[in-house]
Scaffold this active site. Structure first.
Site, PDB file in Angstrom:
ATOM      1  CB  CYS A 187     136.869  64.031  42.964  1.00  7.37           C
ATOM      2  SG  CYS A 187     135.515  64.599  44.005  1.00  7.37           S
ATOM      3  CG  HIS A 203     138.607  68.348  41.835  1.00 12.26           C
ATOM      4  ND1 HIS A 203     138.070  67.548  40.850  1.00 12.26           N
ATOM      5  CD2 HIS A 203     137.734  68.303  42.866  1.00 12.26           C
ATOM      6  CE1 HIS A 203     136.914  67.045  41.276  1.00 12.26           C
ATOM      7  NE2 HIS A 203     136.682  67.489  42.494  1.00 12.26           N
ATOM      8  CD  GLU A 255     140.140  68.023  38.000  1.00  9.61           C
ATOM      9  OE1 GLU A 255     140.996  67.644  38.818  1.00  9.61           O
ATOM     10  OE2 GLU A 255     138.909  67.931  38.219  1.00  9.61           O
TER      11      GLU A 255
END
Ligand SMILES: Nc1ncnc2c1ncn2[C@@H]1O[C@H](COP(=O)(O)OP(=O)(O)O)[C@@H](O)[C@H]1O
Ligand SMILES: [Mg+2]
Lengths: 248, 80, 749, 80
Positions: free
Chosen positions: A86, A203, A205
């Site tokens: 990002c 994302h 994560e």
């Protein structure tokens, strides 16, 4: 393995990334302040999401001048794996480590939601553990994720197989409806020519535990571990072997 | 001295903000507005002894920081 | 000091009455100068002093075994086990958001976040409660669009997820939207930091953004009714800087880990004035500062301006003597420069100097504890008698249930809020266990097995029709929502949005609502640990629906046992807990179909409500309940539909009739009545007996009304099919309603 | 005809973006840049028969859509 997660003033996914590496994957992680001038012996570097310097001016524009970015460039030039997520992707673009630039989302709105991306290339340190064409359900959260590059550059990215992730529908089609921000060719993530630097807008994560909605993002992190295992020479990780691993 | 830097998207780059503004203006009844492009505008207060010096400095700032050459171009005006 | 002449017009501009002025003179023993008058005016404004509301607020229950911090500090705190505390509060930014929607809402978010990290807690969740006029008004759309972007613009950038909220629409909010923002953070229970100045000689530090002329008179503006002098007041808008706040947040939390800090407070409304005198007053000390040392953004600022500025992203700290360098070093790391602007003194006074010369000197307590307090007259509003009458028999026959159902799904109050929450980062920090749209907002508490459920609620129509009952219903609904997710309600915060308190009818609404809220919180054992009052929510004399928003926090002991609202498996039994009565008063049905706010709100039996919530919490903890969704606006029919949308599983249900309703409204009442204390749950067929037994033991009516399955929403009333729609069709109506108002061109124009 | 609209924050309004850009320029060694204000810049292509007409139209657009009078002010230039 040891991860370095770079913290710019305004980074806000630094702790989430650290949490996945340390708690979910049980790896060693160090948060590295942007004014530091050492990556502290890390094997892989992640530039996390957030709003470095408030994203004022342009996303990533100011962060690229941070002292640590020189180290990141050197690390990347030596073949070390660098992942920009990002805002991290936006920094890599501004720093010239990846080609292209980001425009405002075509809706002009920030957009946060789960969607699907297709993994198109599995010869990068961040996708090695994926199946080609694997679909990942992971979230996006950005206002400026509309990837743009000159047509020749896009053509070259396609030719060189540098488009690593593409926005797809739930059934895997690359369609305009599946494109959340207007990115050219539905591009969600790319790599450099050497394939060791990868940037993506979604994302991973945030999708590493079923409790938070999806564990598909683990594929990205497990790839790094796989890359690490295969790049080991004795017990030291040698950057020199990294390209060889990728080109296998 | 004041340097004004205008940063605009290159003509080849689609400008979603400008397009939206143009559409909104049409909805409001401004049919004669053919096209809108949106950019950024900076006013730099510079301690410089000449307009040339201010311009040179502003150009450097624009090259290095204020604009991204992949998508943008810029123009500078100096006033005092 | 030569006192400036204080004329009537000067007083008027400061919103200070003659009586209040006389009181100032007697407290000082002399005439105040203009700076001092300014300081008094902001501290004695409604916004800071709560002068109209304090007598009522004192009656709220604020204690309990889990309460670590009640009202009076920057935020409240409750014990959540493992030595941790949940620190939370809700605050309004209504007036600024009308004047400049983006910045008004953004700075509202910034302000409440500061309140939380000021307590030493790391903020982990934001919610908001919003009210706007009807969406067919372009100005309303512009306001809403700006407010939503502003909330996202600030929260997203700083990296705190906006995990939930609610939005209501009513004409009364057209010229006065409500923007209430809730924030929750986590700290160690024994490391809560207070806004106290103590220890004579300790250093007073200023850190954060430079002071400009922005927002001067913001606090007094927030307390004044809107009128056509609005334009003059316009420059009172502040611009938020989430990047600066992110640095402040990280730096302050780092400083707090040292024990160099005595106290800290953010500079919110009334800026430097409020933070200095409140910190001094809490610590029983004095504070002396020199405004010349305050970092300034503009030149030529007067002490008056510096003291009253409401520039955002600023903090005031008291640092232990000898530890200054340590603190400065931490701020330097974050590129923030902490500036030593004064000292703690022994004399209990706020003393302001400019280059060493005293420009204001006031006892702290005169500005805080001894501020005026009014018991304003109250009178039953004239509208009440007529409004409370509802004769269904006299109304025209309703459209077909199918038609009503679709119109309800499309009604903005009920329709999907995806267009809104998609603009909020609701996942950052990776704790969000139930995303917006999936049920009550729930975040896990990392490093513990627990999670927290949060809900903000208020049905302004109910409060309008009966403030006492309406406020009780708000508490019950918020607590019920939290319980649906499996959370045991352990604390609450409120934001009381009302009209002009100088009108006895408004004051009556306020007084009754606070009584109702207190009674409900006592009965449900939910202490209120803080809150906020926003009065003068009127435009040119017409008030908003009285809107006492309540935010309830619930504790989920096992984060793996969180219950969402969506049906989970084909074949599960659908059970309605609670009883449907003939209660269409103030309902969404009346609003959508007859455009009326009439009748009495649904009745509420608080003991019954408490029992229901116990069943929900136990049923979740045991894993028996697979989904739970509160029946609120739109009744059982809408609730059942919403349970289908996320997983696209259909439902077949048969509801009991409602005998008491007029014949032509019996079906309508069964489907759309908004009776309180009801929840639709689903359980595996094998668990039906256990659930009903548990409910029966608790005295909660439980009735199996149908089963999950298929692709249609089929609802019958006493065996007669009333609604039959494809889930996907119903969902489309519900999902696109708000979005369609904001199709790009329309939204901006 | 082209109308250019420059929208800037009013002088008394805090400009966090400009401040951040100024700080970045200082870090890059441009010490003589005293202050930066950032604004928006619009290029409107208008079918108008006179510069006055274009200006009037642009001003209306600026009032209604392009600027927020609470915190911003604007300036217009017309070129052809
Ligand atoms: N202002 C808001 N901000 C963020 N999320 C919101 C907001 N309003 C509504 N939502 C989310 O949209 C979903 C539906 O809202 P609502 O219809 O009020 O819920 P419920 O059905 O529980 O009454 C919830 O998940 C809620 O948190
Ligand atoms: Mg609802």
């Amino acid at each position: 393995m040891k991860f370095a997660v770079v913290v710019f003033p305004g980074s806000n996914c630094d702790h989430d990334t650290e949490y996945v590496a340390r708690t979910v994957l049980g790896q060693d992680v160090e948060l590295i302040w942007h004014k530091d001038s050492s990556l502290k012996g890390a094997d892989a570097v992640i530039l996390p999401g957030g709003f470095a310097h408030g994203d004022y001016l342009r996303t990533g524009a100011i962060a690229r001048f941070s002292p640590i970015m020189q180290e990141v460039s050197k690390f990347a030039a030596a073949g070390g794996p660098v992942l920009g997520i990002c805002n991290g992707f936006q920094v890599l673009l501004e720093a010239g480590l990846l080609p292209g630039a980001m425009l405002r989302n075509r809706s002009l709105k920030f957009r946060c939601e789960f969607l699907h991306v297709g993994v198109e290339q599995t010869d990068t340190p961040f996708t090695m553990a994926c199946r080609p064409g694997q679909r990942l359900r992971i979230p996006i959260a950005h206002g400026d994720g509309n990837y743009y590059a000159e047509p020749e550059v896009v053509a070259q990215l396609e030719r060189n197989r540098q488009v690593v992730f593409r926005y797809v529908s739930a059934s895997g089609e690359v369609s305009d409806e599946a494109n959340p921000n207007g990115s050219v060719n539905n591009i969600a993530g790319i790599c450099n020519e050497a394939r060791n630097v990868v940037g993506l807008m979604p994302h991973p994560e945030r999708a590493c535990e079923l409790a938070v909605g999806s564990a598909d993002g683990l594929a990205v992190f497990e790839s790094i571990l796989k890359w690490g295992r295969e790049s080991f020479d004795g017990d030291t990780l040698t950057m020199a072997t990294a390209p060889a691993v990728l080109n296998k | 001295m004041q340097a004004r830097v205008f940063v605009t998207l290159k003509p080849s780059v689609f400008d979603p903000q400008g397009t939206t503004v143009a559409e909104a203006l049409h909805t409001l009844g401004y049919a004669t507005v053919r096209d809108v492009r949106q950019g950024k505008y900076f006013e730099l207060e510079i301690d410089a002894t000449s307009a040339d010096e201010a311009r040179r400095l502003a150009a450097e700032a624009a090259d290095r920081l204020l604009s991204n050459p992949v998508i943008e171009s810029y123009r500078i005006e100096v006033t005092s | 000091m030569t006192p400036d002449p204080i004329t009537d017009s000067v007083l008027q501009r400061h919103g200070v009455t003659r009586e209040e002025y006389d009181r100032i003179v007697s407290m000082l023993g002399r005439n105040p100068n203009l700076t001092e008058l300014g300081i008094f005016s902001v501290m004695w404004s409604e916004h800071c002093s709560y002068k109209s509301s304090r007598v009522h607020l004192k009656t709220l229950p604020t204690t309990g075994s889990r309460v670590l911090q009640g009202p009076g500090e920057n935020a409240g705190a409750v014990d959540i086990g493992d030595g941790l505390a949940a620190v939370f509060k809700i605050e309004s930014h209504n007036h600024p958001s009308f004047i400049e929607p983006y910045q008004g809402a953004a700075t509202g978010v910034g302000g409440i976040i500061r309140d939380i990290f000021t307590m030493g807690a790391r903020p982990i969740a934001l919610l908001n409660s919003l009210r706007f006029g009807p969406l067919d008004d372009p100005l309303v759309r512009r306001t809403m669009s700006g407010v939503v972007s502003g909330i996202g613009g600030y929260g997203n950038a700083i990296g705190i997820p906006t995990v939930g909220g609610e939005i209501g629409f009513d004409r009364s909010y057209t010229g006065n939207p409500l923007v209430n923002v809730f924030c929750l953070g986590i700290s160690r229970a024994d490391e809560i930091i207070k806004g106290t100045a103590s220890g004579v000689g300790n250093a007073v530090y200023y850190v954060g953004a430079k002071t400009g002329r922005d927002g001067i008179h913001g606090a007094t503006m927030a307390s004044a009714e809107f009128d056509d002098t609005l334009n003059e007041k316009r420059p009172a808008v502040q611009v938020g800087d989430p990047f600066m706040e992110k640095l402040l947040l990280e730096a302050c939390l780092e400083v707090m880990k040292t024990d160099a800090l005595v106290g800290i407070q953010d500079m919110g409304a009334a800026g430097l004035t409020c933070s200095t005198c409140e910190m001094g007053s809490r610590g029983g000390a004095g504070v002396e500062i020199d405004v010349a040392r305050v970092p300034q953004r503009e030149t030529g600022m007067t002490p008056y301006e510096i003291m009253l500025s409401e520039s955002q992203e600023r903090m005031l700290l008291v640092v232990k003597k000898g530890r200054e360098a340590e603190v400065e070093r931490i701020f330097d790391k974050w590129d923030l420069h902490a500036v030593h602007i004064g000292e703690v003194t022994a004399d209990g006074r706020l003393r302001v100097k400019e280059h060493g010369k005293v420009v204001a000197d006031i006892p702290n307590r005169a500005l805080t504890d001894e501020a005026p307090m009014y018991r304003r007259p109250m009178a039953t509003p004239g509208y009440l008698e007529t409004a409370q009458k509802l004769d269904l028999a006299a109304l025209p026959a309703p459209p077909s249930p199918r038609e009503v159902f679709k119109r309800m799904l499309a009604s903005p109050g009920i329709a999907s809020k995806r267009w809104v929450y998609r603009q909020y980062d609701h996942m950052v920090r990776t704790n969000t266990l139930l995303l917006p749209g999936m049920g009550t907002a729930v975040v896990r508490v990392k490093e513990t097995p627990r999670a927290l459920a949060m809900s903000v609620d208020c049905n302004g129509r109910f409060v309008y029709l009966d403030p006492f009952l309406g406020a009780q219903l708000a508490v019950a609904e918020a607590a019920r929502n939290v319980a649906c997710a499996g959370g045991l309600p352990i604390g609450a915060t409120n934001c009381l949005n009302f009209g002009n308190p100088e009108k006895p009818e408004i004051m009556w609404q306020f007084g009754r609502a606070v009584e109702g809220m207190g009674a409900a919180c006592r009965a449900l054992d939910i202490p209120i640990t803080g809150g906020n009052v926003s009065l003068y929510n009127e435009t040119d004399g017409s008030g908003v629906l009285p809107t006492p928003v309540i935010g309830v926090v619930g504790l989920i002991e096992d984060a793996t046992r969180v219950v969402g609202r969506a049906f989970r498996s084909e074949g599960d039994a659908v059970v309605l807990l609670g009883e449907t009565r003939n209660e269409l008063g103030g309902s969404e049905f009346l609003h959508v179909v007859h455009d009326q706010i009439r009748g009495l709100p649904p009745q509420l039996d608080l003991a019954q409500e408490a029992a229901l919530q116990r069943v929900l919490v136990e049923g979740a903890a045991s894993g028996m309940i697979r989904s739970a969704h509160d029946c609120a606006e739109g009744g059982v029919a809408v609730t059942l539909a919403e349970c289908c949308f996320d997983t696209q599983l259909g439902v077949t249900a048969d509801l009991a009739g409602v005998a008491a309703a007029a014949a032509k409204y019996r079906e309508t009442a069964a489907l759309f009545s908004e009776s309180a204390s009801r929840v639709v749950v689903s359980v595996a067929p094998a668990q039906v007996a256990a659930l009903t037994a548990m409910a029966e033991k608790a005295g909660v009516p439980a009735r199996v009304i149908g089963r999950v399955g298929g692709s249609r929403i089929q609802i019958a009333v006493e065996g007669t099919r009333a609604i039959d729609e494809l889930v996907s069709d119903a969902e489309r109506i519900w999902a696109t309603s708000i979005e369609s108002w904001f199709a790009q061109r329309r939204a901006i124009a």
